[in-house]
Design a protein around this motif. Structure first.
Motif: not given
Length: 180
Positions: A155-180
């Motif tokens: 459970i404690v390990c999931l906190i930074p893991a989910l935060a890292a996944v959220a950053v990856a998701y946001l960065q991927a969406n920002l890159e996709d939005a910038a491509a348009f």
């Protein structure tokens, strides 16, 4: 030799990221080696880190590397289930170098050849320090509490893991939005 052409043409920012990733990998492997006496803790940290790297690879548009990380997570999951709540096979150097080295190699390939978030991969390194926080959340010294300690660590390990996944998701969406 495979990555040499790519390494000759890297930018200063990417070379800094690769150096930081290498140092982080060394620290993570050192933390895993130091945790060998803690039973399942190193395996659990590797399991959660492999799952996080797999999802980050998916957001980095690399399903083949995500499959490798998911396969590593599945193997670690089997090892953990086999050894919980009684540790039948202790964690050793083969698991450390096999799983930890493979996870580090997947992370390096993600940085070199995909659009995976370097920041998210750096955040995955926090998983290897989660046992420091999980120690403070001990449920007691009874047999049931000791069997629940790995669950608390996950459970404690999931906190930074989910935060890292959220950053990856946001960065991927920002890159996709910038491509348009």
């Amino acid at each position: 030799w495979i990555a040499l052409p790519k390494l000759w043409s890297v930018s200063l920012a990417l070379s800094f990221g690769l150096t930081a990733l290498w140092l982080g990998s060394v620290i993570a492997l050192w933390r895993l080696e130091a945790g060998r006496v803690a039973g399942l803790n190193p395996s659990l940290k590797l399991l959660v880190a492999a799952l996080a790297v797999a999802v980050i690879a998916m957001f980095g548009q690399s399903p083949s590397l995500a499959q490798l990380a998911f396969a590593l997570a599945a193997a670690l999951g089997g090892f953990v289930l086999w050894n919980w709540p009684i540790n039948h096979y202790p964690y050793g150097a083969a698991l450390l170098m096999g799983a930890g080295g493979a996870l580090s190699a997947i992370a390096f390939v993600l940085v070199l050849y995909t659009r995976a978030s370097v920041i998210a991969l750096a955040m995955v390194l926090l998983i290897f320090f989660a046992d420091l926080a999980a120690r403070r959340l001990r449920l007691g010294s009874s047999g049931v509490a000791k069997a629940a300690d790995p669950i608390v660590l996950v459970i404690v390990c999931l906190i930074p893991a989910l935060a890292a996944v959220a950053v990856a998701y946001l960065q991927a969406n920002l890159e996709d939005a910038a491509a348009f």
